[in-house]
Design a protein around this motif. Structure first.
Motif, mmCIF file in Angstrom:
data_model
loop_
_atom_site.group_PDB
_atom_site.id
_atom_site.type_symbol
_atom_site.label_atom_id
_atom_site.label_comp_id
_atom_site.label_asym_id
_atom_site.label_seq_id
_atom_site.Cartn_x
_atom_site.Cartn_y
_atom_site.Cartn_z
ATOM 1 N N UNK A 111 39.657 42.475 37.826
ATOM 2 C CA UNK A 111 39.446 41.560 38.943
ATOM 3 C C UNK A 111 40.749 40.807 39.198
ATOM 4 N N UNK A 112 41.184 40.825 40.453
ATOM 5 C CA UNK A 112 42.446 40.178 40.807
ATOM 6 C C UNK A 112 42.186 38.700 41.082
ATOM 7 N N UNK A 113 42.890 37.855 40.350
ATOM 8 C CA UNK A 113 42.746 36.415 40.488
ATOM 9 C C UNK A 113 43.846 35.817 41.346
ATOM 10 N N UNK A 114 44.162 34.548 41.117
ATOM 11 C CA UNK A 114 45.136 33.867 41.965
ATOM 12 C C UNK A 114 46.569 34.365 41.777
ATOM 13 N N UNK A 149 41.870 39.519 35.518
ATOM 14 C CA UNK A 149 40.890 39.287 34.456
ATOM 15 C C UNK A 149 40.143 40.570 34.110
ATOM 16 N N UNK A 150 39.581 40.578 32.891
ATOM 17 C CA UNK A 150 38.847 41.726 32.363
ATOM 18 C C UNK A 150 37.450 41.285 31.948
ATOM 19 N N UNK A 151 36.543 42.248 31.743
ATOM 20 C CA UNK A 151 35.245 41.912 31.147
ATOM 21 C C UNK A 151 35.420 41.389 29.723
ATOM 22 N N UNK A 152 34.321 40.945 29.138
ATOM 23 C CA UNK A 152 34.364 40.370 27.793
ATOM 24 C C UNK A 152 34.845 41.377 26.758
ATOM 25 N N UNK A 153 34.614 42.657 26.986
ATOM 26 C CA UNK A 153 35.121 43.703 26.092
ATOM 27 C C UNK A 153 35.508 44.910 26.937
ATOM 28 N N UNK A 154 36.463 45.679 26.446
ATOM 29 C CA UNK A 154 36.935 46.849 27.185
ATOM 30 C C UNK A 154 37.818 47.686 26.268
ATOM 31 N N UNK A 155 38.065 48.919 26.701
ATOM 32 C CA UNK A 155 39.007 49.808 26.014
ATOM 33 C C UNK A 155 40.286 49.848 26.840
ATOM 34 N N UNK A 156 41.412 49.504 26.207
ATOM 35 C CA UNK A 156 42.702 49.481 26.873
ATOM 36 C C UNK A 156 43.574 50.586 26.290
ATOM 37 N N UNK A 157 44.054 51.473 27.155
ATOM 38 C CA UNK A 157 44.859 52.613 26.718
ATOM 39 C C UNK A 157 46.249 52.530 27.332
#
Length: 204
Positions: A111-114, A149-157
């Protein structure tokens, strides 16, 4: 009185870090990069670059996710926009390219923030300014930094030829010799935000 925007970030232990196919740099040196930028400028005009400032926290202290290349060069995920492409659209594309799985169902929901900062390159060199100098009428590049921003958990590669690091704000602050002018300014730029370090650990 205006209220500072709130950005909620999560414990870095909530995220799984891995690797995917390498993404090699197009240029062997800064000089090569500037030469390519000048060539593209003649064809397409000013380069428009977007970068994502992605935050996690460790024991309540914010950390910025940076990509490290060849043990000495650091950069934010992001890159050049395509002609006619909007900032948000292009940044999400670049975030997927740099840090998401190639399998759609496992891709991170960015999600793109400010917008927190804009940097300008007056000439074809490494010097950046947080404003357009008075004598410059045709800057060569605009670099826009957005909170992502990201969700509370995620997989980052991250690409195999890069390291994805979570760097604390105290390490970045006033450390331009190591991280460059733009990245070392991030702690100051974040001071206009209310950063909420959410508690809770998700066991992946």
């Amino acid at each position: 009185m205006d209220v500072a925007p709130t950005v909620t970030i999560f414990d870095q232990r909530n995220y799984t870090f891995g690797n995917k196919a390498p993404q090699h740099e197009k240029d062997a040196s800064i000089q090569d990069r500037m030469a390519r930028m000048e060539k593209n400028y003649k064809q397409l005009g000013m380069r428009r670059t977007v970068e994502g400032v992605v935050l996690v926290h460790d024991h309540g202290h914010p950390h910025v996710l940076l990509l490290q290349i060849a043990n000495s060069f650091y950069k934010l995920p992001g890159g050049r926009l395509r002609p006619g492409e909007g900032d948000a659209e292009g940044l999400i594309r670049k975030m997927h390219n740099r840090l998401s799985s190639t399998i759609k169902e496992f891709q991170v929901k960015w999600e793109i923030g400010p917008l927190i900062g804009t940097w300008w390159r007056p000439e074809f060199d490494s010097v950046l300014f947080p404003y357009v100098p008075a004598h410059v009428t045709r800057p060569k590049e605009r670099r826009a930094m957005y909170i992502v921003t990201m969700p509370k958990s995620a997989v980052l590669l991250a690409p195999k030829n890069m390291r994805l690091l979570a760097v604390p704000l105290f390490e970045l602050f006033d450390n331009a010799p190591r991280y460059g002018t733009a990245i070392s300014s991030i702690p100051a730029l974040l001071s206009r935000l209310n950063i909420n370090c959410a508690s809770g650990f998700v066991d992946n």
